[in-house]
Design a protein around this motif. Sequence first.
Motif, mmCIF file in Angstrom:
data_model
loop_
_atom_site.group_PDB
_atom_site.id
_atom_site.type_symbol
_atom_site.label_atom_id
_atom_site.label_comp_id
_atom_site.label_asym_id
_atom_site.label_seq_id
_atom_site.Cartn_x
_atom_site.Cartn_y
_atom_site.Cartn_z
ATOM 1 N N HIS A 134 -11.148 7.210 -6.299
ATOM 2 C CA HIS A 134 -10.628 7.029 -4.912
ATOM 3 C C HIS A 134 -10.493 5.389 -4.660
ATOM 4 O O HIS A 134 -10.034 4.902 -3.823
ATOM 5 N N THR A 135 -11.459 4.786 -5.475
ATOM 6 C CA THR A 135 -11.414 3.442 -5.324
ATOM 7 C C THR A 135 -10.492 2.531 -5.978
ATOM 8 O O THR A 135 -10.181 1.413 -5.759
ATOM 9 N N LEU A 136 -9.680 3.183 -7.022
ATOM 10 C CA LEU A 136 -8.857 2.692 -7.896
ATOM 11 C C LEU A 136 -7.743 1.951 -7.327
ATOM 12 O O LEU A 136 -7.186 0.688 -7.324
ATOM 13 N N LEU A 137 -7.024 2.801 -6.401
ATOM 14 C CA LEU A 137 -5.856 2.342 -5.919
ATOM 15 C C LEU A 137 -6.047 0.987 -4.679
ATOM 16 O O LEU A 137 -5.648 0.070 -4.820
ATOM 17 N N PRO A 138 -7.315 1.304 -4.038
ATOM 18 C CA PRO A 138 -7.602 0.191 -3.034
ATOM 19 C C PRO A 138 -7.761 -1.181 -3.823
ATOM 20 O O PRO A 138 -7.315 -2.111 -3.341
ATOM 21 N N ILE A 139 -8.577 -1.207 -4.970
ATOM 22 C CA ILE A 139 -8.840 -2.433 -5.709
ATOM 23 C C ILE A 139 -7.536 -3.073 -6.078
ATOM 24 O O ILE A 139 -7.327 -4.318 -6.078
ATOM 25 N N ILE A 140 -6.669 -2.104 -6.490
ATOM 26 C CA ILE A 140 -5.298 -2.595 -7.025
ATOM 27 C C ILE A 140 -4.529 -3.428 -5.881
ATOM 28 O O ILE A 140 -4.151 -4.488 -5.969
ATOM 29 N N ILE A 169 0.765 -1.319 0.073
ATOM 30 C CA ILE A 169 -0.042 0.137 -0.096
ATOM 31 C C ILE A 169 0.812 1.099 -0.006
ATOM 32 O O ILE A 169 0.611 2.076 -0.670
ATOM 33 N N ALA A 170 1.872 1.054 0.706
ATOM 34 C CA ALA A 170 2.650 2.266 0.892
ATOM 35 C C ALA A 170 3.374 2.684 -0.503
ATOM 36 O O ALA A 170 3.458 3.824 -0.893
ATOM 37 N N VAL A 171 3.867 1.508 -1.249
ATOM 38 C CA VAL A 171 4.396 1.924 -2.400
ATOM 39 C C VAL A 171 3.447 2.574 -3.459
ATOM 40 O O VAL A 171 3.630 3.334 -4.083
ATOM 41 N N LEU A 172 1.967 1.887 -3.321
ATOM 42 C CA LEU A 172 1.130 2.333 -4.397
ATOM 43 C C LEU A 172 0.886 3.750 -4.088
ATOM 44 O O LEU A 172 0.849 4.560 -4.866
ATOM 45 N N GLN A 173 0.887 4.123 -2.970
ATOM 46 C CA GLN A 173 0.511 5.629 -2.592
ATOM 47 C C GLN A 173 1.662 6.574 -2.776
ATOM 48 O O GLN A 173 1.268 7.652 -3.361
ATOM 49 N N GLY A 174 2.856 6.184 -2.593
ATOM 50 C CA GLY A 174 4.059 6.864 -3.069
ATOM 51 C C GLY A 174 4.008 7.103 -4.434
ATOM 52 O O GLY A 174 4.293 8.074 -5.153
ATOM 53 N N MET A 175 3.692 5.967 -5.269
ATOM 54 C CA MET A 175 3.759 6.192 -6.463
ATOM 55 C C MET A 175 2.526 7.022 -7.215
ATOM 56 O O MET A 175 2.664 7.948 -8.086
ATOM 57 N N ALA A 176 1.296 7.023 -6.327
ATOM 58 C CA ALA A 176 0.283 8.081 -6.835
ATOM 59 C C ALA A 176 0.647 9.353 -6.401
ATOM 60 O O ALA A 176 0.392 10.192 -7.214
ATOM 61 N N ILE A 177 1.302 9.551 -5.335
ATOM 62 C CA ILE A 177 1.931 10.925 -5.251
ATOM 63 C C ILE A 177 2.871 11.529 -6.215
ATOM 64 O O ILE A 177 2.754 12.704 -6.748
ATOM 65 N N TRP A 178 3.903 10.403 -6.429
ATOM 66 C CA TRP A 178 4.882 10.849 -7.623
ATOM 67 C C TRP A 178 3.890 11.362 -9.157
ATOM 68 O O TRP A 178 4.470 12.279 -9.671
ATOM 69 N N LEU A 179 3.035 10.592 -9.249
ATOM 70 C CA LEU A 179 2.218 10.603 -10.657
ATOM 71 C C LEU A 179 1.571 11.999 -10.471
ATOM 72 O O LEU A 179 1.499 12.903 -11.334
ATOM 73 N N HIS A 200 3.468 14.787 -11.448
ATOM 74 C CA HIS A 200 3.612 15.185 -12.797
ATOM 75 C C HIS A 200 2.140 15.446 -13.777
ATOM 76 O O HIS A 200 1.775 15.161 -14.774
ATOM 77 N N ASN A 201 1.241 15.890 -12.685
ATOM 78 C CA ASN A 201 -0.112 16.207 -13.081
ATOM 79 C C ASN A 201 -0.836 15.157 -13.740
ATOM 80 O O ASN A 201 -1.696 15.255 -14.457
ATOM 81 N N ILE A 202 -0.805 13.849 -13.177
ATOM 82 C CA ILE A 202 -1.590 12.855 -13.515
ATOM 83 C C ILE A 202 -2.340 12.434 -12.530
ATOM 84 O O ILE A 202 -1.984 11.916 -11.389
ATOM 85 N N THR A 203 -3.704 12.877 -12.400
ATOM 86 C CA THR A 203 -4.499 12.701 -11.128
ATOM 87 C C THR A 203 -5.588 11.575 -11.302
ATOM 88 O O THR A 203 -6.611 11.654 -10.552
ATOM 89 N N ILE A 204 -5.337 10.629 -12.029
ATOM 90 C CA ILE A 204 -6.182 9.613 -11.887
ATOM 91 C C ILE A 204 -6.340 8.766 -10.500
ATOM 92 O O ILE A 204 -7.451 8.613 -10.068
ATOM 93 N N PHE A 205 -5.233 8.627 -9.982
ATOM 94 C CA PHE A 205 -5.415 7.819 -8.591
ATOM 95 C C PHE A 205 -5.340 8.812 -7.495
ATOM 96 O O PHE A 205 -4.455 9.577 -7.376
#
Lengths: 322, 322, 304
Positions: free
Chosen positions: C168-174, C140-150, C153-158
């Motif tokens: 909001h559901t995308l990252l938890p599902i993954i 989870i920490a890795v995924l959240q870190g990846m979302a922050i990094w994205l 760069h202005n990619i705000t899907i996650f």
Amino acid sequence: MKGLLEIKDLKTYFYLDKQAVKAVDGVSFHINRNETLAIVGESGSGKSVTALSIMRLIETPGKIISGEIHFNNVNIAKLSSKQMTMLRGNRISMIYQDPMQSLNPAISVGEQIREALIIHKAVPRKESKKRALELMSLVSIPEAQHRYKDIQSKFSGGMRQRIMTAMAIACNPDLLIADEPTTALDVTIQSEIMDLLKSLKQQLSMSMLLITHDLGIVAENADRVIIMYCGKIMEEANVRDLFERPKHPYTIGLMKCIPRIQDNVDVLYSIPGYIPNASQYSEACRFHERCEKAMDICRQKEPELIEIEEGHKVRCWLYCNK
Amino acid sequence: MNNIIEVRNLVKQFELTSKLGLQTHCVKAVNGVSFDVPEGETLGLVGESGCGKTTTGKLILRLVKPTSGEIYLEGKDINKISKKEMRRIRKDIQVVFQNPYAALDPKMTVADILSEPLSIHRIVFKYDYDKEVKRLLNLVGLSEKDAKKFPHEFSGGQRQRIGIARAIATRPKFIICDEPVSALDVSVQSQILNLLNDLQKELKVSYLFIAHGLNVIRHMSDKVGVMYLGKIVEIGRVEDIFNNPMHPYTKVLLNSAPIPDPTIIRERQAIKGEVPSPITPPSGCSFHPRCNIAMEICKNKSPELIKINEGHKAACHFCSAE
Amino acid sequence: MYKLAKKTCIRLVSSIAIFIIFAYMVVAICSIPRDFTVSFSKGKLISSYSLKDISTKTNTNITSLVSGNLTNTFKGKNQWEILTEKLGKTLILLISGILLGIVLGIIKGIFDSRKGTIKDSHYKVLLTIIPMSFPDLLVIAVLQGMAIWLSKHNITIFKVAGHGTINHTLLPIIALSILPASYIARVTALSIESCYNMDYVKVAMGKGCSKTRILWNHVMRNALSIISEGLSSITSLIICNLLIVEFMFSYMGLAVTLVQFCKNNDIRGMVVVIIILGAIYFILDGIFQFTKKFVFQSLKEENI
């Protein structure tokens, strides 16, 4: 280029644990059109591997090391795997040994027969079902219409072998390879299946390569016979010559071994010893350890396959004129 | 002459439930079988797949419990004895299985495999095990050097010899041979059959020899029983059955083995249809749908075993006593 | 017919009995007060509350639950609506997680099983097994870190955390689907390889079928029946991970509510959530068993 299929010096080895198992070790023969050639041999003789090599179905750890396989004037040993896929099931087809395991349990039998037609586009897709039903009647499966949708577990062994035959002849192949088609079947069904193959061969003008260990089936169905032992051809003749005048000691021994219903002997003839280990062949004749007539030269050097009469070849020092 | 084994009216019924649990089918694998095996002789049981011959063998070994019927070993009913006593009797009844590749524990050496029965039944003292293992190996034609090897180092014929050595280790009075040579090569089959015959003469042991090939049965048996769908349809001395078969099924079996001689053309007796499923056996005589002399009475009434002459019986409405 | 009805009745009755026992045990355990201790004095074990006390408390809780008074925290008519809403959110996570896990797993499994050299297959298997040994917190920490990094760069899907929109559901599902995906990938790879060894594949090759056709028409149909037997194992995996995933992502589903009730010492609320989660597990398991039995039934042979 003789006939339909000609094989020159085929060698197929299997590499297991850094040792080479020489399953087929320099085999050459030909099959003419509309002819049945039988390959007779025991386990380890390389007869099944020869058939799989012709179909190019040998997979790692096996490999066709060298040799030429000429089919209809094309060397199919050199074809790419895509080209070979177009040939398989279309011009060369195979029937396998164990019909109980050879059909997909998840698909209906009619669909499996139809698949052969669809892949090779033998008939337009709309007519493929009709043609599949015709094929089922051709191999004498009763009530083909009703049984088209059944899965393989609802058929007996003999019926499954008929379905396999229908799949194999779907595209009118030129060559049909039958790998021990009756070994796993009951005695009363065996002759029915062999009769079916014989009549189909005539109707569709096919050649047949019949692989078996049963000399009785050979006598009733083959035109020419090849005897294989330890990856090499020991004798080749037409069927009459082979049974009336067998030359190679192995052939003679095989014929004497079979218990016959008519005989009532106390002790059966048996060939002493066992089949040698396929990864440890020496320079000597491969049969010398079990041969009654072995001479000194047999233990040192392997004989060549020599034609001693018209159409009759033997690999034995007894018949080599020095 | 004394009878080692007497079987009277043996019946074994299996219950099969269909997938949803909706229907239960009763399959009578063995449906009223009776025979005697005299001391020192071989009874051959022959029939196709589904006829119940293997199940009969398992019933005598009490690997499967019969639904009804009696089995007498030297006059004693072995169905009625306790499990403890049965374990003691097991040394008198042994078995040789069909598949030499599966019948030996791959993790045990040959010496382990052969000393296990010696220790269970306390045949010899512990310090004599090695000597006894050596004696058994020599009896079956193997050498004492083989005692330390594992089964995978042997060929099929040699493994079957080990299986036979294991069977004779307990000095049994009766051995059931369940298709012991079907999985072997032709040149090795005759070796094993000769071995079994020699052992019978030397050790005075009786055999129940189960096979589906009539040629092998002829060579091995003194008496023959032909089975079809769980019943014995003909039983008699081997000369009577082979020279004077009475039941139509026996005649078909004799006729269906291919003859290894291309000059002889077999007069094929066409047999209709396939072996019916044991779940829905035909009414009356179970062979009538495939019989070429079937009449009305055959559909309605199941024939009893009629005595043809001394020791020869057949179950057909149209055979008469001589 | 009679036997089938008898069998089903017995199965139903025993499942309901198990559920009732489970529910009672849940209430009992939750009714144990916070200051329950066990001490050893004068050679005997003494507990601060006797068994009788606990059982009286359990019974009081059960009566008040049954009468409709589900929680302390959300009083009034709202309690049903709120619980249903949270249930809905959790179900979205669960079902999407399971489906994504199955799809990813099967694809990875097919990829794993392509016969390459032996070295290749070692690496592929490692890649499948490694996610199984990661702790969920790390994933989870890795995924959240990846979302922050994205998002930098202005990619705000996650969306990193919270609830409310689909994003909001995308990252938890993954996050939920990774562990079941690797399990199913392993099962798929093994079942495909075992199917490739069967004779009918050789026959299909002899007919001239291309490799794709053999994989999809012949092998997968048989492999799926083996895979369906592995499905029921992943249900328990996913429900266990649900708590951590919802908490870390601050996703206001049932599991977070459970944590809230725990903090507020709201016994009845805890019991209700646990029983709902248990019911979800039983229902999902039942669905998988049903699929295994009836959809893939035709692939089992009748042996006599």
